[in-house]
Write a protein that holds these residues in place. Structure first.
Motif, short mmCIF file in Angstrom:
data_model
loop_
_atom_site.label_atom_id
_atom_site.label_comp_id
_atom_site.label_asym_id
_atom_site.label_seq_id
_atom_site.Cartn_x
_atom_site.Cartn_y
_atom_site.Cartn_z
N GLU A 179 0.83 -1.21 0.00
CA GLU A 179 0.00 0.00 0.00
C GLU A 179 0.86 1.26 0.00
OE1 GLU A 179 -3.71 2.03 2.51
OE2 GLU A 179 -2.83 0.12 3.15
N VAL A 180 0.50 2.21 -0.85
CA VAL A 180 1.20 3.50 -0.88
C VAL A 180 0.72 4.34 0.30
CG1 VAL A 180 1.47 5.66 -2.15
CG2 VAL A 180 1.61 3.47 -3.36
N ARG A 181 1.67 4.85 1.04
CA ARG A 181 1.36 5.67 2.21
C ARG A 181 1.53 7.16 1.95
NH1 ARG A 181 1.68 2.60 7.04
NH2 ARG A 181 0.29 0.83 6.72
N GLU A 182 2.51 7.52 1.12
CA GLU A 182 2.81 8.94 0.93
C GLU A 182 3.44 9.17 -0.44
OE1 GLU A 182 4.98 12.64 3.33
OE2 GLU A 182 5.62 10.58 3.68
N ILE A 183 3.06 10.31 -1.04
CA ILE A 183 3.66 10.77 -2.29
C ILE A 183 4.22 12.16 -2.01
CG2 ILE A 183 3.29 11.25 -4.74
CD1 ILE A 183 0.64 9.61 -4.44
N ALA A 184 5.54 12.32 -2.05
CA ALA A 184 6.15 13.60 -1.67
C ALA A 184 7.11 14.07 -2.77
CB ALA A 184 6.90 13.46 -0.36
N PRO A 185 7.06 15.37 -3.12
CA PRO A 185 8.03 15.90 -4.09
C PRO A 185 9.45 15.72 -3.59
CG PRO A 185 6.25 17.46 -3.67
CD PRO A 185 6.14 16.41 -2.62
N HIS A 186 10.35 15.40 -4.52
CA HIS A 186 11.76 15.21 -4.16
C HIS A 186 12.59 15.69 -5.34
CE1 HIS A 186 15.07 13.42 -1.86
NE2 HIS A 186 15.55 12.99 -3.02
N GLY A 187 12.91 16.99 -5.36
CA GLY A 187 13.60 17.59 -6.49
C GLY A 187 12.72 17.53 -7.73
N GLN A 188 13.23 16.95 -8.81
CA GLN A 188 12.46 16.81 -10.04
C GLN A 188 11.67 15.51 -10.08
OE1 GLN A 188 12.39 19.34 -12.41
NE2 GLN A 188 13.45 20.39 -10.73
N GLU A 189 11.68 14.78 -8.98
CA GLU A 189 10.99 13.48 -8.92
C GLU A 189 10.00 13.48 -7.76
OE1 GLU A 189 14.48 10.49 -10.51
OE2 GLU A 189 14.32 10.87 -8.35
N TYR A 190 9.40 12.31 -7.56
CA TYR A 190 8.55 12.10 -6.39
C TYR A 190 9.12 10.93 -5.59
CZ TYR A 190 5.07 15.38 -8.02
OH TYR A 190 4.43 16.54 -8.40
N PHE A 191 8.98 11.06 -4.29
CA PHE A 191 9.42 10.01 -3.36
C PHE A 191 8.16 9.33 -2.85
CE2 PHE A 191 10.95 8.57 0.88
CZ PHE A 191 12.02 7.81 0.45
N ILE A 192 7.99 8.06 -3.15
CA ILE A 192 6.76 7.33 -2.82
C ILE A 192 7.08 6.30 -1.74
CG2 ILE A 192 4.94 5.84 -3.68
CD1 ILE A 192 6.91 7.87 -6.17
N THR A 193 6.44 6.44 -0.60
CA THR A 193 6.64 5.53 0.52
C THR A 193 5.48 4.54 0.58
OG1 THR A 193 7.76 7.29 1.75
CG2 THR A 193 7.05 5.35 3.00
N THR A 194 5.79 3.27 0.74
CA THR A 194 4.77 2.23 0.83
C THR A 194 4.90 1.48 2.16
OG1 THR A 194 5.99 0.35 -0.08
CG2 THR A 194 5.06 1.93 -1.65
N THR A 195 4.04 0.50 2.35
CA THR A 195 4.10 -0.32 3.56
C THR A 195 5.30 -1.25 3.56
OG1 THR A 195 2.58 -1.85 2.44
CG2 THR A 195 1.62 -0.29 4.02
N LYS A 196 6.00 -1.35 2.42
CA LYS A 196 7.13 -2.27 2.34
C LYS A 196 8.46 -1.61 2.05
CE LYS A 196 4.42 -6.33 0.97
NZ LYS A 196 4.24 -7.42 -0.03
N THR A 197 8.44 -0.50 1.30
CA THR A 197 9.70 0.12 0.91
C THR A 197 9.43 1.54 0.42
OG1 THR A 197 11.68 -0.15 -0.48
CG2 THR A 197 9.57 -0.78 -1.46
N ALA A 198 10.32 2.09 -0.39
CA ALA A 198 10.14 3.43 -0.95
C ALA A 198 10.70 3.45 -2.36
CB ALA A 198 10.83 4.47 -0.08
N TYR A 199 10.18 4.39 -3.18
CA TYR A 199 10.55 4.47 -4.58
C TYR A 199 10.78 5.92 -4.97
CZ TYR A 199 8.18 -0.11 -4.64
OH TYR A 199 7.78 -1.39 -4.38
N HIS A 200 11.58 6.11 -6.01
CA HIS A 200 11.66 7.39 -6.71
C HIS A 200 11.00 7.22 -8.07
CE1 HIS A 200 14.18 9.88 -4.13
NE2 HIS A 200 14.92 8.81 -3.87
N ALA A 201 10.24 8.21 -8.51
CA ALA A 201 9.63 8.16 -9.84
C ALA A 201 9.51 9.57 -10.39
CB ALA A 201 8.26 7.50 -9.79
N ARG A 202 9.73 9.70 -11.70
CA ARG A 202 9.58 11.01 -12.35
C ARG A 202 8.11 11.38 -12.53
NH1 ARG A 202 10.98 12.08 -17.18
NH2 ARG A 202 11.03 9.97 -18.03
#
Length: 320
Positions: free
Chosen positions: A97-120
């Motif tokens: 499950e996605v918990r948070e979508i936060a801006p991170h420079g020119q990308e987004y930092f997406i935190t889930t119940t298992k890990t985290a991701y960067h995505a443009r």
């Protein structure tokens, strides 16, 4: 921390799958994050549900959907979307499950119940089936109350109240009645919903007319007790014996996820999210909406058949 992606898609339903197919074919790196099982909302539909749409209207990515009948059933749809996902080897993480979508420079930092991701880019295709519209009455939290209907056999020989007058409520009423339940419908409006499937509507109206299914129109639930239900009717309060309440009162999108991501919602009751209909991009740069979530509380605007095109719109916008 997982690797960065061109596109992160939230929601592994039919439209999320369509977005994944479009991203893959465009040569973009992508991942689909789904908090439940594959096409989780369809999995939670009633066991014997038949779609209003024909199979070709439920197709994604131009992949044929072959159905035995003109209007496919829930098991056929589950099999179709599973085969699409596996045959296309889509990159999808389930039960995350996605918990948070936060801006991170020119990308987004997406935190889930298992890990985290960067995505443009982020595509939100979360549908609306996970959060029920509550009755907000005493007793709604009792175990006898459910907002999700699955199998009529469970209610055989029991006294069942069905709240609502649209497709889900009508299906629940008819199916439990035919398994021997004593069914009472509590309907806010003065008639069965106009959007009820045309081959089902005469059936429920005839069962009500003959008295096989009791219906209280212009009525609402006042309270739910362990062994009874009390309703408000035009003729005053009525209390009667009851074993189960199936509250088919509709559902709503995950507005908290949208708002926390910075997406603006309209100030009225519809809570329509802000997005460009040509690109599906929201007021937050590089965050897109796809599917039913675009309609806010008006969940009858978008369906699989008329929102499949969102995937191509979004990916075309991303590629520019």
């Amino acid at each position: 921390m997982n690797a960065a992606f061109d596109v992160l898609i939230i929601g592994g339903g039919p439209i999320g799958i369509a977005c994944g197919l479009a991203a893959k074919r465009a040569g973009l790196s992508y991942i689909i994050i789904e908090k439940g099982c594959l096409v989780n909302s369809l999995y939670n539909y009633p066991l014997y549900m038949t779609f209003f749409s024909t199979s070709e209207r439920l197709e994604v990515g131009g992949i044929p959907f072959v159905s035995i009948n003109p209007k496919p059933s829930r098991p056929e749809a589950l099999e179709y979307y599973r085969r699409v996902t596996t045959s296309e080897a889509l990159n999808i993480n389930l039960f995350e499950e996605v918990r948070e979508i936060a801006p991170h420079g020119q990308e987004y930092f997406i935190t889930t119940t298992k890990t985290a991701y960067h995505a443009r880019h982020v595509i939100i295709a979360t549908g609306f089936y996970d959060i029920p519209n509550l009755l907000d009455v005493p007793g709604e939290s009792l175990p006898k109350v459910t907002h999700y209907y699955k199998d009529p056999h469970y209610y055989a020989t029991r006294k069942v109240v069905v709240v609502g007058a649209h497709n889900s409520a009508v299906d629940a009423a008819l199916e439990t009645y035919r398994k021997g339940a004593q069914v009472t419908m509590v309907i806010r409006e003065g008639e069965i919903g106009k959007r009820v499937k045309y081959w089902v509507k005469p059936d429920i109206e005839n069962r009500i007319r003959e008295g096989s299914i009791k219906a209280y129109f212009h009525s609402t639930i006042k309270s739910i007790e362990e062994q009874t239900v009390t309703i408000n009717t035009p003729d005053g309060e009525v209390t009667f014996a009851n074993d189960f309440v199936i509250a088919m009162t509709g559902y709503q999108p995950d507005f908290a996820l949208l708002k926390n991501a910075g997406i603006q919602l309209s100030d009225d009751a519809k809570k329509l999210p802000v997005y460009n209909p040509l690109t599906m991009e929201t007021n937050m740069p590089h965050i897109y909406l796809a599917g039913v979530v675009c309609g806010g509380m008006d969940t009858h605007i978008w369906f699989i058949e008329n929102s499949r095109e969102h995937a191509d719109k979004i990916i075309q916008s991303i590629k520019i």
